[in-house]
Scaffold this motif. Structure first.
Motif, short mmCIF file in Angstrom:
data_model
loop_
_atom_site.label_atom_id
_atom_site.label_comp_id
_atom_site.label_asym_id
_atom_site.label_seq_id
_atom_site.Cartn_x
_atom_site.Cartn_y
_atom_site.Cartn_z
N ARG A 25 9.17 18.23 -10.96
CA ARG A 25 9.94 18.39 -9.72
C ARG A 25 11.02 17.33 -9.60
O ARG A 25 12.11 17.59 -9.08
N ASP A 26 10.71 16.11 -10.06
CA ASP A 26 11.68 15.00 -10.00
C ASP A 26 11.98 14.50 -11.41
O ASP A 26 11.14 14.59 -12.31
N GLY A 80 9.29 18.66 -0.60
CA GLY A 80 10.41 18.83 -1.51
C GLY A 80 11.75 18.98 -0.83
O GLY A 80 12.74 19.30 -1.49
N LYS A 81 11.82 18.70 0.49
CA LYS A 81 13.08 18.85 1.22
C LYS A 81 13.91 17.56 1.22
O LYS A 81 15.12 17.61 1.40
N PHE A 82 13.23 16.42 1.09
CA PHE A 82 13.91 15.13 1.06
C PHE A 82 13.72 14.49 -0.30
O PHE A 82 12.70 14.72 -0.97
N SER A 83 14.70 13.71 -0.70
CA SER A 83 14.60 13.00 -1.98
C SER A 83 13.85 11.69 -1.80
O SER A 83 13.62 11.23 -0.67
N LEU A 84 13.51 11.06 -2.92
CA LEU A 84 12.85 9.76 -2.89
C LEU A 84 13.74 8.71 -2.24
O LEU A 84 13.26 7.84 -1.50
N ALA A 104 0.83 -1.21 0.00
CA ALA A 104 0.00 0.00 0.00
C ALA A 104 0.86 1.26 0.00
O ALA A 104 0.59 2.23 -0.73
N GLN A 105 1.93 1.26 0.79
CA GLN A 105 2.82 2.42 0.84
C GLN A 105 3.59 2.58 -0.47
O GLN A 105 3.80 3.72 -0.93
N ALA A 106 4.00 1.45 -1.06
CA ALA A 106 4.72 1.53 -2.33
C ALA A 106 3.81 2.04 -3.45
O ALA A 106 4.26 2.78 -4.34
N GLU A 107 2.57 1.64 -3.41
CA GLU A 107 1.61 2.16 -4.41
C GLU A 107 1.42 3.66 -4.26
O GLU A 107 1.38 4.40 -5.26
N GLU A 108 1.30 4.12 -3.03
CA GLU A 108 1.16 5.57 -2.79
C GLU A 108 2.42 6.31 -3.20
O GLU A 108 2.37 7.41 -3.78
N LEU A 109 3.58 5.71 -2.93
CA LEU A 109 4.85 6.33 -3.31
C LEU A 109 4.99 6.41 -4.83
O LEU A 109 5.44 7.42 -5.37
N ALA A 110 4.59 5.35 -5.52
CA ALA A 110 4.66 5.36 -6.98
C ALA A 110 3.72 6.41 -7.56
O ALA A 110 4.05 7.09 -8.55
N ARG A 111 2.54 6.57 -6.96
CA ARG A 111 1.60 7.59 -7.44
C ARG A 111 2.17 8.99 -7.23
O ARG A 111 2.13 9.84 -8.11
N SER A 112 2.76 9.22 -6.03
CA SER A 112 3.33 10.54 -5.76
C SER A 112 4.51 10.82 -6.67
O SER A 112 4.66 11.95 -7.19
N ALA A 113 5.35 9.82 -6.86
CA ALA A 113 6.52 10.03 -7.74
C ALA A 113 6.08 10.35 -9.16
O ALA A 113 6.69 11.19 -9.84
N GLY A 114 5.02 9.68 -9.63
CA GLY A 114 4.51 9.98 -10.97
C GLY A 114 4.03 11.40 -11.09
O GLY A 114 4.27 12.09 -12.11
N LEU A 115 3.35 11.91 -10.05
CA LEU A 115 2.87 13.30 -10.09
C LEU A 115 4.03 14.28 -10.09
O LEU A 115 4.02 15.28 -10.84
N TYR A 116 5.05 14.00 -9.28
CA TYR A 116 6.18 14.91 -9.21
C TYR A 116 6.98 14.91 -10.51
O TYR A 116 7.55 15.94 -10.90
N VAL A 117 7.04 13.74 -11.15
CA VAL A 117 7.72 13.70 -12.44
C VAL A 117 6.95 14.50 -13.49
O VAL A 117 7.53 15.23 -14.31
N GLU A 118 5.61 14.43 -13.45
CA GLU A 118 4.78 15.15 -14.41
C GLU A 118 4.92 16.66 -14.27
O GLU A 118 4.93 17.40 -15.26
N VAL A 119 5.04 17.13 -13.03
CA VAL A 119 5.17 18.57 -12.83
C VAL A 119 6.61 19.04 -12.93
O VAL A 119 6.88 20.25 -12.77
#
Length: 400
Positions: A167-168, A359-363, A150-165
């Motif tokens: 930020r990452d 945005g203070k810590f990296s993935l 569940a946490q990895a799914e949430e992390l993958a979703r967040s990472a996808g959003l940050y890549v789209e904008v």
């Protein structure tokens, strides 16, 4: 492949404590003692030994014989007028203490069988305790794996959003996806272990329920130190077997003494219609067979049983010492892992999530915090399992 992941996840969710049949350790021990085939076998063997002990005291049966002589021959013996008929009763008299020696062997074998019955119960209790603890550990690992997915799914979703904008970089999304795949693979592995642990406990307690669930780790009470020179259950079994081996020497020596057969009867002579009493004794001559081989074999068996008892004493002392050392070490590990360290790892993960969202810590830092918490939780599960195993071993080693 994705379909199998979904199936595994669905079964894990439905196989949680809410949907499974919960059983306590006490109930598992009681149910196993009632339905285990190994207990039924040991009980039947003890009953058989008891029956043999009763039979060992029975004396030989008397024999009745009917003998007809001097008929169907030639001359005056061509018919039955000159026949002589003898009706006799004979009894074999056991000499050399055979009956007492036989009873001593059967009694010692009965005692050994009864103690073996208790040993089977102790062995089963140890196995059930271990299987129960392994089921609890498998359940905790399955829950941990499910939460990680569940946490990895949430992390993958967040990472996808940050890549789209923007930020990452895209590499962050690939790393999050890889982490999700690893979490799902671990979930499938823990699911298989959970099914295996459920089946193992169900087999031991004779249950057909495929969704057994433990009521939690049962630390139980640490058995006290046995007084010096107190024989354990294994030593008692070995001592009874030693006594039986010694008694067999007496049986072999008694068998070397020939038995006396006494007989008495009545003889009827057809010609004169007269009767007479007959009596006799029979005694084998111990010229060739003096049972020396069996006597020597029984003596060697007795020496072997004596050595086996000495080895069991050594093994019993070592088993108690090792179990107590392992239990002490496991207690220390549980205390250390369930203390401030776990709370600190949880707090570090919380702060890492907040910092990553801001945005203070990296993935990578967030993944490291999550891995540290997972390692701490897994270490605590393993330490509790080791403590339960050591406690089960100690209970078995000090069984009376």
């Amino acid at each position: 492949m994705q379909f199998r992941w979904l199936i595994a996840s669905a079964v894990l969710l439905t196989g949680s404590h809410a949907g499974a049949a919960e059983v306590s350790l006490r109930d598992a021990l009681a149910q196993g003692a009632q339905s285990s085939p190994r207990i039924a076998q040991a009980r039947a063997q003890a009953e058989a030994a008891e029956a043999r002990a009763r039979q060992a005291g029975v004396s030989p049966n008397p024999e009745i014989s009917l003998e007809v002589e001097n008929f169907a021959g030639t001359g005056p013996y061509r018919n039955v007028r000159s026949a002589e008929t003898t009706l006799a009763l004979s009894q074999r008299l056991e000499l050399g203490g055979k009956r007492g020696a036989r009873m001593a062997v059967a009694g010692a074998e009965r005692d050994a069988a009864l103690l073996a019955y208790k040993r089977a119960e102790a062995d089963l209790a140890r196995d059930i305790r271990i299987a129960y603890a392994e089921l609890r550990a498998a359940e905790d690992r399955a829950v941990l794996a499910r939460d990680n997915v569940a946490q990895a799914e949430e992390l993958a979703r967040s990472a996808g959003l940050y890549v789209e904008v923007g930020r990452d970089p895209p590499l962050r999304k690939l790393r999050a996806d890889a982490l999700l795949a690893e979490a799902k693979a671990e979930q499938a592995r823990t699911f298989g272990e959970l099914l295996t642990a459920r089946r193992a406990l169900a087999d031991l307690i004779g249950s057909s329920d495929s969704e057994l669930s433990s009521a939690g780790f049962d630390d139980g009470v640490t058995p006290p130190l046995l007084p010096p020179a107190t024989p354990t259950l294994d030593e008692q079994v070995a001592a009874a077997e030693r006594d039986a081996a010694r008694a067999r020497i007496r049986v072999a020596q008694a068998d070397a003494v020939p038995d006396l057969t006494a007989s008495a009867g009545v003889r009827r002579i057809s010609d004169g219609r007269e009767t007479a009493f007959v009596a006799g004794i029979a005694l084998p001559l111990p010229i060739r067979d003096r049972n020396r081989g069996n006597i020597a074999a029984a003596g060697s068996d007795s020496l072997a049983a004596e050595a086996a008892l000495a080895q069991v004493r050594l093994d019993a002392n070592r088993a108690q010492h090792d179990a107590r050392m392992l239990l002490g070490a496991a207690n220390e590990r549980v205390a250390a892992l369930s203390g401030p360290g776990l709370a600190q790892a949880e707090e570090a993960l919380r702060l890492a999530r907040i910092g990553y969202a801001a945005g203070k810590f990296s993935l990578i830092e967030l993944i490291d915090a999550q891995s540290a918490l997972n390692a701490a939780r897994e270490a605590l599960i393993s330490a509790r399992l080791d403590r339960a195993r050591a406690l089960a071993a100690l209970n078995r080693a000090t069984a009376q």
